[in-house]
Design an enzyme around this catalytic site. Structure first.
Site, PDB file in Angstrom:
ATOM      1  N   TYR A 137       0.820  -1.217   0.000  1.00 20.00           N
ATOM      2  CA  TYR A 137       0.000   0.000   0.000  1.00 20.00           C
ATOM      3  C   TYR A 137       0.853   1.266   0.000  1.00 20.00           C
ATOM      4  CZ  TYR A 137      -3.962  -3.049   1.102  1.00 20.00           C
ATOM      5  OH  TYR A 137      -4.923  -4.032   1.073  1.00 20.00           O
ATOM      6  N   LYS A 188       3.743 -15.301   1.560  1.00 23.92           N
ATOM      7  CA  LYS A 188       3.764 -16.147   0.359  1.00 23.92           C
ATOM      8  C   LYS A 188       5.226 -16.312  -0.052  1.00 23.92           C
ATOM      9  CE  LYS A 188       0.738 -16.993  -2.414  1.00 23.92           C
ATOM     10  NZ  LYS A 188       0.150 -18.327  -2.753  1.00 23.92           N
ATOM     11  N   ASP A 221      -2.641 -18.085   1.292  1.00 24.01           N
ATOM     12  CA  ASP A 221      -3.824 -18.719   0.694  1.00 24.01           C
ATOM     13  C   ASP A 221      -4.297 -19.883   1.559  1.00 24.01           C
ATOM     14  OD1 ASP A 221      -1.366 -19.836   0.003  1.00 24.01           O
ATOM     15  OD2 ASP A 221      -2.046 -20.607  -1.936  1.00 24.01           O
ATOM     16  N   ASP A 245      -5.010  -7.210   5.794  1.00 22.99           N
ATOM     17  CA  ASP A 245      -6.236  -6.504   5.457  1.00 22.99           C
ATOM     18  C   ASP A 245      -7.334  -7.523   5.143  1.00 22.99           C
ATOM     19  OD1 ASP A 245      -8.036  -4.583   4.704  1.00 22.99           O
ATOM     20  OD2 ASP A 245      -6.903  -3.846   2.991  1.00 22.99           O
ATOM     21  N   ASP A 249     -10.437  -9.242   7.940  1.00 23.95           N
ATOM     22  CA  ASP A 249     -11.872  -9.133   7.637  1.00 23.95           C
ATOM     23  C   ASP A 249     -12.515 -10.517   7.585  1.00 23.95           C
ATOM     24  OD1 ASP A 249     -11.922  -6.410   7.575  1.00 23.95           O
ATOM     25  OD2 ASP A 249     -12.716  -6.242   5.539  1.00 23.95           O
TER      26      ASP A 249
END
Ligand code: NAD
Length: 351
Positions: A137, A188, A221, A245, A249
């Site tokens: 970001y 990852k 994942d 992020d 959620d």
């Protein structure tokens, strides 16, 4: 020693839910002082800026800052730096709040609010620690460029340094020590160099200082899948800004209700900001309908992590559990709802 809190009610339902947190602060009768400051749309209306200088100054000197929520349709058309959200992003940036803590706790009384089967989420208590000031970001280069022949190219850069990884991992290890003693580090590293560095640095820090905590690693994942399959395997999850992020959620929705979710953002030293996960809920603002429990549980986190009052945090959380067990509900979590103020009173009565 006396502690000082800055309260930032913000916009929409913010002042309504903050008023209930104030009732709880007063009822605890601790040596805590507090003052209110403007942020977000309310600050724009009063001063022209979403983060007035005196608000930032007060926040930097406080032992903890408690923010309700910012934003609303009134300011939606403004330039990005003149929107209420700029006040919140500015606070995070100026205070260098690099670790975002998002607990996902399932209260027995609300187990049916989850879309998952009760046996999967019963007793769930996970803490996701998301790196908040680095990663994709913020990484450079970024942007959209015209590369000719009607083609455009969009670029964002995932970038982490050793110190950025170590400081957020250290927070996760320390938090795990005070909880279930387990950290799962998520990246990852199979396809990203920044993920490989993340794994190497977390492993190194663990070996140097935190061998009493159990460390595991997982690809992001797989973590997304495991959170739905067996969420109870996790205690503390530490991950980067982007994966955090998304995964926070996802974990939040295991609990099933937005009005119940607190969060904390921590920086170096005393820098800290505690806030509900929900927004300003313009659709119900001013109607005394909002659920104040996320705000009250954010106060409990402040007691535990910034105000040196873990027993007050326990008292608040027990009072919330008891309130729910006694069947008291706001409209977002059940039938025969009570008002925002009545929910706050119910918690205070059970403190
Ligand atoms: P929202 O979280 O405000 O509302 C989503 C839905 O959940 C609405 O139906 C709302 O009524 C309900 N809801 C939210 N909190 C509740 C509570 N405590 N009790 C009962 N119901 C509750 O999200 P949104 O509608 O996408 O955004 C509204 C505004 O809030 C926007 O301006 C957005 O930018 C802002 N926002 C701010 C924050 C923040 O301050 N941290 C976070 C998210 C959104």
């Amino acid at each position: 020693m006396s502690k000082h809190i800055v309260l930032l009610p913000g916009d929409g339902i913010g002042p309504e839910v903050m008023a209930e947190a104030v009732k709880v602060i007063k009822a605890l009768e601790l040596d805590i002082t507090f003052e209110e400051k403007l942020v977000g749309g309310a600050a724009i209306d009063a001063t022209g800026s979403p983060l007035p200088a005196d608000t930032l100054e007060a926040c930097k000197h406080a032992d903890a800052c408690l923010l309700a929520c910012v934003g609303g349709p009134k300011w939606a058309g403004a330039a990005y730096d003149k929107r209420p959200e700029a006040g919140l992003l500015g606070l995070r940036k100026e205070m260098d709040l690099y670790a975002n803590l998002r607990p996902a706790i399932v209260f027995d009384a609300l187990i049916d609010a989850s879309t998952l089967k009760p046996e999967i989420v019963r007793g769930l208590d996970i803490l996701i620690v998301r790196e908040l000031t680095g990663g994709v970001y913020f990484g450079q280069p970024r942007g959209i460029t015209d590369i000719g022949n009607g083609e455009r190219r969009g670029v964002n850069t995932q970038v982490y340094t050793t110190s950025e990884i170590r400081r957020v991992a250290a927070k996760a290890f320390e938090l795990a020590r005070a909880r279930g003693g387990k950290v799962c580090s998520v990246e990852k590293s199979n396809v990203m160099e920044s993920g490989l560095l993340w794994r190497e640095e977390v492993t190194k820090l663990h070996a140097e200082q935190y061998t009493d905590v159990q460390l595991s690693h997982m690809y992001a994942d797989n973590c997304a899948m495991q959170l739905l399959r067996t969420p109870s395997q996790f205690d503390v999850i530490v991950t980067d800004n982007l994966f955090g992020d998304i995964l926070s959620d996802e974990a939040a929705m295991l609990t099933g209700s937005l009005g119940m979710l607190p969060s904390a953002s921590l920086g170096a030293g005393r820098a800290s900001l505690y806030e509900p996960v929900h927004g300003s809920a313009p659709d119900i603002a001013g109607q005394n309908k909002a659920n104040p429990l996320a705000m009250i549980l954010s106060l409990a986190m402040a007691m535990r992590y910034s105000l040196g009052a873990p027993e007050a945090a326990d008292r608040i959380e027990s009072a919330v559990k008891k309130t729910l067990a006694d069947g008291v509900r706001t409209a977002d979590i059940g039938p025969n709802p009570v008002s925002t103020a009545a929910m706050g009173d119910a918690v205070v009565a059970r403190l």
